[in-house]
Write an enzyme that holds these catalytic residues in place. Structure first.
Site, short mmCIF file in Angstrom:
data_model
loop_
_atom_site.label_atom_id
_atom_site.label_comp_id
_atom_site.label_asym_id
_atom_site.label_seq_id
_atom_site.Cartn_x
_atom_site.Cartn_y
_atom_site.Cartn_z
N VAL A 76 47.14 2.55 -11.84
CA VAL A 76 46.43 2.31 -10.78
C VAL A 76 45.66 3.49 -10.63
O VAL A 76 45.92 4.66 -11.18
CB VAL A 76 47.12 2.01 -9.64
N SER A 77 44.15 3.57 -10.31
CA SER A 77 43.48 4.85 -10.48
C SER A 77 43.38 5.57 -9.44
O SER A 77 43.04 6.86 -9.50
CB SER A 77 42.03 4.32 -10.28
#
Length: 212
Positions: free
Chosen positions: A10-11
């Site tokens: 996830v960013s």
């Protein structure tokens, strides 16, 4: 004994990878271990350079299955993604995606099947990078629009002090005065003094944006 390892990325640190894992389990994947990176860009950081992504290169063995939601979880850089998948296939690792249920297996020796597989890998990796670039351009365009439509919003909160007060605080700070003493001497709130001395470059930039 071979294992099925699920990798998620996830960013931002505020996001969670749980939904990616749940989606994989609901799709029928029997996962033995989960490896995840949080707050990591797939554009600027190669898989082998991520804190947990690099673990995959040590963990995966011949016969293991690597499951990802889609290839963009491995990365959004064309060269890195294609190199990574090919490296894992050379090791005898099978890569599977939750979306579209794709399987990349390096065991095939048929040249036609190899060509189709490699073309598909290249296409998916290129799509992941293209999507990232399109998103970035859209974000830049949106920011530019809102800057023009509402410039005050992008200046940040207006400082409660002026440039002269900032300079005075910095002078006292560099002279070794404590934050409470500086607040008393300048008449500023202690929180303002803490903000100035804690990140003077950021405060200086804010003053500049406000023309102060």
């Amino acid at each position: 004994m071979s294992k099925t390892i699920f990798y998620a990325r996830v960013s931002t640190s505020e996001q969670t990878s749980d939904h990616q894992e749940n989606q994989a389990r609901l799709a029928g994947f029997d996962i033995d271990e989960v490896v995840a990176d949080h707050g990591t860009s797939g554009v600027t950081t190669n898989l082998a350079d991520r804190p947990n992504g690099k673990r995959l290169f040590d963990m995966l063995r011949e016969g293991d299955v690597l499951v990802v939601r889609w290839v963009d979880r491995l990365g959004r850089n064309y060269q890195d993604v294609t190199d990574t998948i090919r490296e894992f296939m050379r090791r005898g690792v099978i890569i599977k995606t939750v979306i579209n249920r794709m399987t990349f297996d390096g065991s095939t020796t048929d040249p036609t099947q190899q060509a189709v597989r490699d073309a598909l890998i290249a296409f998916m990796a290129a799509t992941a990078q293209a999507q990232a670039e399109a998103t970035k351009e859209a974000q830049k365009a949106g920011i530019a629009f809102h800057k023009e439509a509402s410039p005050e919003k992008f200046k940040g909160r207006k400082p409660t002090f002026d440039r002269a007060a900032y300079d005075q605080v910095m002078a006292l700070h560099q002279a070794g005065q404590g934050q409470s003493a500086i607040a008393k001497a300048t008449g500023l709130q202690r929180n303002a003094v803490i903000r100035i001395t804690g990140d003077p470059l950021k405060v200086d930039a804010t003053l500049t944006r406000w023309g102060m």
